[in-house]
Design an enzyme around this catalytic site. Structure first.
Site, PDB file in Angstrom:
ATOM      1  N   GLU A  99      17.607 -11.229   9.853  1.00  0.00           N
ATOM      2  CA  GLU A  99      17.414 -11.963   8.810  1.00  0.00           C
ATOM      3  C   GLU A  99      16.066 -12.299   8.433  1.00  0.00           C
ATOM      4  O   GLU A  99      15.643 -12.397   7.431  1.00  0.00           O
ATOM      5  CB  GLU A  99      18.060 -13.377   9.038  1.00  0.00           C
ATOM      6  N   GLY A 228      18.667 -36.066 -32.478  1.00  0.00           N
ATOM      7  CA  GLY A 228      18.521 -34.979 -33.488  1.00  0.00           C
ATOM      8  C   GLY A 228      19.424 -34.137 -34.097  1.00  0.00           C
ATOM      9  O   GLY A 228      20.704 -34.375 -33.523  1.00  0.00           O
ATOM     10  N   MET A 229      19.303 -33.269 -35.095  1.00  0.00           N
ATOM     11  CA  MET A 229      20.363 -32.660 -35.794  1.00  0.00           C
ATOM     12  C   MET A 229      20.880 -31.766 -34.849  1.00  0.00           C
ATOM     13  O   MET A 229      20.555 -31.146 -33.795  1.00  0.00           O
ATOM     14  CB  MET A 229      20.090 -31.945 -36.968  1.00  0.00           C
ATOM     15  N   GLY A 231      22.148 -28.374 -32.998  1.00  0.00           N
ATOM     16  CA  GLY A 231      21.731 -26.895 -32.822  1.00  0.00           C
ATOM     17  C   GLY A 231      20.097 -27.162 -32.624  1.00  0.00           C
ATOM     18  O   GLY A 231      19.293 -26.042 -32.735  1.00  0.00           O
ATOM     19  N   GLY A 233      18.642 -28.349 -30.026  1.00  0.00           N
ATOM     20  CA  GLY A 233      18.278 -28.145 -28.528  1.00  0.00           C
ATOM     21  C   GLY A 233      18.316 -29.365 -27.561  1.00  0.00           C
ATOM     22  O   GLY A 233      17.781 -29.406 -26.310  1.00  0.00           O
ATOM     23  N   LYS A 234      19.114 -30.457 -28.063  1.00  0.00           N
ATOM     24  CA  LYS A 234      19.143 -31.695 -27.233  1.00  0.00           C
ATOM     25  C   LYS A 234      20.025 -31.344 -25.962  1.00  0.00           C
ATOM     26  O   LYS A 234      19.331 -31.690 -24.879  1.00  0.00           O
ATOM     27  CB  LYS A 234      20.070 -32.700 -27.985  1.00  0.00           C
ATOM     28  N   THR A 235      21.219 -30.634 -25.966  1.00  0.00           N
ATOM     29  CA  THR A 235      21.686 -30.142 -24.794  1.00  0.00           C
ATOM     30  C   THR A 235      21.109 -29.515 -23.735  1.00  0.00           C
ATOM     31  O   THR A 235      20.747 -29.807 -22.727  1.00  0.00           O
ATOM     32  CB  THR A 235      22.907 -29.688 -24.967  1.00  0.00           C
TER      33      THR A 235
END
Length: 919
Positions: A99, A228-229, A231, A233-235
C-alpha cells in the site's frame, strides 16, 4: 487493512478528454496495521464520520501471506489523499508496504496528499529503519519472493517518514490528538476546492464574497442568504461552500429544492431529512411539524452545524427548518438560497449576497467548455458566434451551459439558426426554469411582469407607475417592489431593467395565450402582429396593449394606407396602451377606446379624432409629426394628463387653453415651426416641470409673466424670432436661450438661485447682460459661445464660485477682454476659449488648480501661454504651439506643456474636449 471515504468530486471540463479523465472516488485512504484496527484507527474512523468524511471500512479477515487485494490498490489510485498510520508492526505487513509503495507512486505522479502519523514510534526510527522497522525488513529480505521489492518498500517508507506528520507519544491524550489530526485532514481537504478538478468558472469571486459573510472565525450563529434569478448559480455556489467548509462543523445538512419538496412531501419530510443528515433521528421516530421544530431546536442548540436550505420560497419553510439563531450552537452557519430577497429580510437574515452574472470573459470560457470541451474557442470561424451567444446569455450560466452543450459537435449553420431562434424562443429547459419564478407571482404581479417584458423594459420607473396606477387590476408600486424582491427585475438609475432572457420568457407566455390569432392575446408588440390585427379588425376585448417600436431610419416598412380598418379598435374595449408608428390613416378612424392611459401615435395623418373618443384617464399624449391644425377639444379636458408632446407637428399654429389639464408636468412642442402663440393659461400649470419649445421659429414671446412654481427646465433653443424673455418662476434649474433673438435678460434673473445651467450661445443680439448674473450661487455651466463681440466680461466672473464649465468660444475676444483676476472661478474645470483673437491669456489662469480641460482650438493669434497646472489637458489645433511663447525663462513654450501635448493621445483628447463643449 485500509479505509477510504467515498465522497465524489466534480471533474474539470476544461480538457477535451474530461469525459474520460479520472474522477476521485474517495477523499481519504487510511493505511494501517491490524494492531490499531480496534483502537486508534477505529477512533479516528469515528471522528472522521462526525466531520462528514465518510470512511470505507474493510472488515474482511485478512489471510496471512495472501497477495494484497487488487481492490485496495485501485482504491489508492482513486483517493485524493492518504493517511499512513505508522505503528510498531506496520512494516511487518507486506500488505501495508505494498500500500505504501502505491501511495508514494501516486504522491509523485499526481501530487497525492499524504499525512504520516507516527503512532507510539519515534520518527527517526522510521526514517532510518531501526528497531522494529529494521527487524521487519531483515525478515522480509530472508524471503526470496520479497527480495526485489524490499528496496522499493524501504525507499517508500523513508520518503513518507520525511514528510511533515503527527507524532503520538505513548503517554499522550489520544482523543485530543485525534481531534488535531482530523483538523489537519479537514484543512487539507478544504484546499481541494482550489484544485483544477473543482474549478467552476467565475466561482472564485463568489466564494471570496461569501467568505466575508461567513466569517468562520466568529463564534456567533449566522444566517446568510444567496438570492438571484433562476439559473444564476445560487445552488452551485451553496454546494461549493458546503463542500469547502463542512469539515469545520460538528454536523451538516444540504437540503435541495426545499420549495418543490415541501409541496410534494410536506415540511415534516424535510425536518426528518435534516435530522437524519445530522445522525440525530431514529428510523422509528415519527414526527409532526411542531414536534419536528422542538426536536431540531433541542438537539442542535449546542451543536456547531452547517445547514444549506436551497430554493426556499415560503416563510414557513424557514420557520420550521431554521427558526432563529437560538436553535443552533455557537459558530453555526445557515445558508439560504432563494429568488425572494424580501423573504430573507422578513426572516431577519442580516447577510444577503445577491449573486451576479458571469463577466464576459468568464461567460466565454464556460460557453466554450460546453460547446468545444476547451476553455477557448478553437476555431476562429466560430468566435463571432460564440461572442453572440455570450452577449445573448448576458452572464446567465444556465443558458451558457444549455446552449453550449446543445451546440457541441454541430455545424456552423446550426449555430446560426439557433442564435436566430433564441432571439424569439428560449430553449425549453431555460424556459421551464425561468417560468418557476413567474408562476409563483400573484395575478397583478404577473400583469406587471408581462407589461414590463412586452413594453417597458428600460423605461423610467416613475413613468411606468404614472401610466399604470389608479386602475382596478394594477398596483404598480407594490407589484414592482415584489418583482425586484423576487429577482425578476432590477432598478438602476430609476429605470426598470429586466434580464433579456426573462423578457423573452415573458413574451413567450403572452404568445402562448393564443399561438394562432394575435388579436386574442393580451399584448402586441411585433409589427407584423399589430398590422394583422389592425388590418383585419381582429382585435378582441383581451387586448390590453399595442406598442410598436419606432421604425429605424433604414426601415422603409409602412402599412398600406388601405390596410388599416377604420373600425380596427372597436372591439378592444380593455385597451390601455397604444404606441403606433408611421401608420397612414387615409380611410380615417371611427373609434378609439376611452380607457386609454397612453396614446403615443407617431405621424398621425388624420386631422381629426373620433367624436366618441373621450380619454378621461389619459396620462400621456404623444403625437410626433401629427397633421393637426389645432388640438382637438378632447385633448384639452384631461385632468389626469401629465405629458403632452406634439414635437414636429409643423401645422400647429398656437398652444391653446390648458386650464382643463391641471396635472400637466411636461409640455413639448419642439419643432412646431409655425407655432407663434402660447395661451396665457400656461402660467397656471402649477405642476409643470418641463416646457420645451425648441426650434419654434415663429414664436416671438411668452406671456409676460409665467410664474410656474415647479418649472425646472425651459428650452427655447433655436427660437430665432423670440426676442422678449418674460418674468419667470424662481425654481428654474436649466435655461436654454441659445439661438434666440433676445436683446436683454430681465433683472429678475438674479432671483433664479437654483439655476445650474444657462445657455446663451449664438445670441447675436444680446447687448446688455445684467451684472447680477454673477450672483447666481448654483450656476455650474455657462455657455456664451458665439455671443456679441461688444460683450464686456471685465467684472463678470467675480461671484461665480460654483461654475464648473465655461464656454466662451467664438466670442471674438481680444486682449483684455478676460479679467486679469480669475480667482473668483475657484471651481472651474472646463474652459473653452476656442476661436478667439487674443494674443495672450491672463497670468492668473495658472492658479486654476481644478482646471482639467482647456480648449484653444483655432486661436490663431495666441502667442503667449502661462504655465498651467500639470493636471490641465490642453486642446490646441494643429501646430498652434509654433506661434506660442511661454512666460517661463527662455522665451519658448515650456517643455512641460510640449511633453504633455506630445505624449497625450490626440484623438482621444480631442473627442473628450468636443464632448465637454458640445462641439
Amino acid at each position: 487493512m485500509a479505509s477510504t471515504s467515498n465522497i465524489q468530486t466534480t471533474p474539470s471540463s476544461s480538457d477535451p478528454s474530461s469525459c474520460s479523465e479520472r474522477r476521485w472516488k474517495y477523499q481519504v485512504f487510511l493505511s494501517f496495521r491490524g494492531e490499531t484496527r480496534y483502537t486508534f484507527t477505529s477512533h479516528l474512523y469515528n471522528a472522521l464520520l462526525e466531520k462528514f468524511i465518510m470512511p470505507f471500512k474493510d472488515d474482511a479477515r485478512l489471510e496471512i501471506g495472501t497477495p494484497i487485494k487488487k481492490e485496495l490498490l485501485e482504491a489508492i489510485k482513486e483517493s485524493r489523499m492518504a493517511v499512513v498510520i505508522l505503528s510498531k508492526e506496520y512494516a511487518s505487513s507486506t500488505w501495508c508496504l505494498e500500500e505504501l509503495a502505491k501511495i508514494v507512486e501516486c504522491m509523485n505522479d499526481r501530487e497525492m496528499k499524504v499525512v504520516p502519523i507516527f503512532y507510539h514510534v519515534e520518527p527517526r526510527d522510521v526514517r532510518h529503519q531501526k528497531g522494529n522497522f529494521g527487524d521487519a525488513f531483515a525478515q522480509h529480505e530472508q524471503n526470496p519472493e520479497n527480495k526485489e521489492k524490499v528496496q522499493t518498500w524501504k525507499n517508500a517508507l523513508k520518503e513518507v517518514a520525511n514528510l511533515a506528520g503527527r507524532h503520538l507519544k505513548i503517554n499522550e491524550d489520544e482523543s485530543e490528538f485525534i481531534k488535531r489530526v482530523v483538523k489537519v485532514i479537514s484543512g487539507k481537504l478544504i484546499t481541494l476546492i482550489d484544485d483544477p478538478e473543482y474549478n467552476l468558472v467565475g466561482m472564485d469571486s463568489h466564494v471570496k464574497e461569501m467568505n466575508l459573510h461567513l466569517d468562520l472565525a466568529s463564534n456567533d450563529v449566522r444566517f446568510i442568504g444567496i438570492c438571484g434569478m433562476s439559473g444564476m448559480g445560487k445552488t452551485t455556489l451553496a454546494d461549493v461552500i458546503f463542500k469547502k467548509f463542512k469539515h469545520q462543523f460538528r454536523a451538516g445538512s444540504f437540503i435541495t429544492n426545499v420549495s418543490s419538496r415541501s409541496k410534494e412531501k410536506g415540511v415534516v419530510a424535510l425536518q426528518e431529512k435534516l435530522l437524519s443528515d445530522m445522525k440525530l433521528k431514529d428510523d422509528q421516530e415519527k414526527l409532526d411539524e411542531l414536534m419536528g421544530i422542538d426536536v431540531i431546536r433541542s438537539r442542535l442548540c449546542g451543536t456547531k452545524v452547517l445547514i444549506v436550505l436551497d430554493d426556499v420560497d415560503k416563510q414557513e419553510q424557514l420557520e420550521t427548518l431554521a427558526g432563529n439563531c437560538n436553535w443552533f450552537g455557537p459558530g453555526s452557519r445557515i445558508i439560504v438560497t432563494t429568488k425572494d430577497r424580501h423573504l430573507l429580510t422578513r426572516h431577519t437574515v442580516p447577510f444577503i449576497y445577491p449573486i451576479k452574472g458571469l463577466l464576459k470573459k468568464e461567460a466565454l470560457q464556460l460557453f466554450c467548455q460546453q460547446a468545444f470541451h476547451t476553455d477557448q474557442c478553437p476555431d476562429q470561424d466560430f468566435l463571432d458566434l460564440c461572442n453572440d451567444f455570450v452577449s445573448y446569455a448576458n452572464g446567465h450560466p444556465l443558458t451558457l451551459k444549455v446552449l453550449g452543450g446543445f451546440l457541441f459537435g454541430k455545424e456552423k449553420y446550426i449555430w446560426t439558426s439557433l442564435l436566430a431562434k433564441s432571439q424569439v424562443f428560449l430553449h425549453k429547459d431555460i424556459q421551464v426554469e425561468l417560468e418557476k419564478g413567474f408562476k409563483a407571482l400573484g395575478d397583478t404581479e404577473k400583469n406587471m411582469f408581462l407589461d414590463i417584458a412586452c413594453f417597458f423594459n428600460g423605461e423610467d420607473k416613475l413613468r411606468v407607475v404614472d401610466l399604470l396606477e389608479d386602475t382596478s387590476d394594477c398596483f404598480p408600486d407594490i407589484d414592482i417592489d415584489t418583482l425586484v424582491n423576487k429577482s425578476l427585475l432590477t432598478i438602476l438609475e430609476r429605470k426598470l431593467w429586466m434580464h433579456g432572457l426573462l423578457q423573452i420568457m415573458g413574451r413567450e407566455i403572452v404568445r402562448c395565450e393564443d399561438c394562432v390569432e394575435p388579436g386574442k392575446r393580451s399584448r402586441l408588440w411585433r409589427r407584423d402582429d399589430i398590422f394583422e390585427v389592425l388590418g383585419e379588425n381582429s382585435g378582441t376585448h383581451k387586448v390590453q396593449g399595442i406598442m410598436s417600436s419606432t421604425l429605424s431610419p433604414h426601415q422603409e416598412e409602412v402599412l398600406d394606407p388601405e390596410a388599416i380598418d377604420p373600425e380596427a379598435f372597436s372591439n378592444m374595449k380593455k385597451l390601455r396602451l397604444i404606441k403606433i408608428c408611421d401608420v397612414n390613416l387615409s380611410r380615417g378612424l371611427n373609434s378609439l377606446p376611452n380607457g386609454l392611459r397612453l396614446m403615443e401615435w407617431h405621424q398621425y395623418s388624420w386631422r381629426n379624432i373620433p367624436k366618441s373618443f373621450q380619454p378621461r384617464n389619459l396620462v400621456e399624449l404623444i403625437m410626433h409629426r401629427s397633421s393637426f391644425l389645432q388640438l382637438p377639444t378632447a385633448f384639452l379636458k384631461l385632468k389626469k394628463l401629465k405629458v403632452m408632446d406634439f414635437s414636429g407637428s409643423e401645422n400647429l399654429m398656437m398652444i391653446p387653453d390648458f386650464s382643463g389639464c391641471p396635472s400637466l408636468q411636461k409640455l413639448i412642442f419642439e419643432g412646431c415651426t409655425r407655432l407663434d402663440k402660447v395661451h396665457p393659461s400656461i402660467g397656471a400649470l402649477k405642476h409643470l416641470i418641463l416646457l420645451n419649445l425648441k426650434d419654434c421659429k415663429c414664436l416671438r414671446s411668452l406671456p409676460h409673466e409665467i410664474n410656474l412654481e415647479s418649472l425646472n427646465l425651459l428650452i427655447l433653443s433655436g427660437c430665432s424670432s423670440f426676442s422678449k424673455f418674460p418674468e419667470i418662476g424662481q425654481n428654474l434649474s436649466e435655461l436654454y436661450l441659445d439661438g434666440t433673438a433676445i436683446e436683454e435678460l430681465p433683472l429678475s434673473i438674479q432671483h433664479l438661485t437654483r439655476l445650474t445651467l444657462l445657455n446663451l450661445g449664438e445670441c447675436k443680439k444680446l447687448s446688455v447682460f445684467p451684472s447680477d448674473i454673477c450672483c447666481l450661487p448654483a450656476l455650474k455651466t455657462l455657455i456664451l459661445s458665439g455671443s456679441t463681440p461688444t460683450l464686456s466680461l471685465r467684472n463678470f466672473f467675480s461671484g461665480l464660485t460654483s461654475l464648473v464649465t465655461l464656454d466662451l468660444s467664438d466670442c471674438n475676444l481680444l486682449d483684455g477682454a478676460l479679467p486679469d483676476d480669475l480667482s473668483g472661478l475657484s471651481s472651474l474645470e472646463i474652459l473653452n476659449l476656442s476661436g478667439n483673437n487674443f494674443t495672450r491669456l491672463p497670468d492668473s489662469i495658472s492658479q486654476q488648480q481644478k482646471l482639467k480641460l482647456l480648449s484653444l482650438y483655432n486661436c490663431k493669434k495666441l502667442q503667449l501661454l502661462p504655465n498651467l497646472p500639470s493636471t490641465t489637458q490642453i486642446f490646441p489645433s494643429g501646430n498652434i504651439f509654433s506661434n506660442i511663447a511661454s512666460t517661463s525663462a527662455g522665451g519658448s513654450i515650456s517643455e512641460d506643456i510640449k511633453l504633455r501635448e506630445a505624449s497625450g493621445v490626440g484623438s482621444a483628447r480631442k473627442r473628450k474636449m468636443e464632448e465637454a463643449f458640445g462641439q
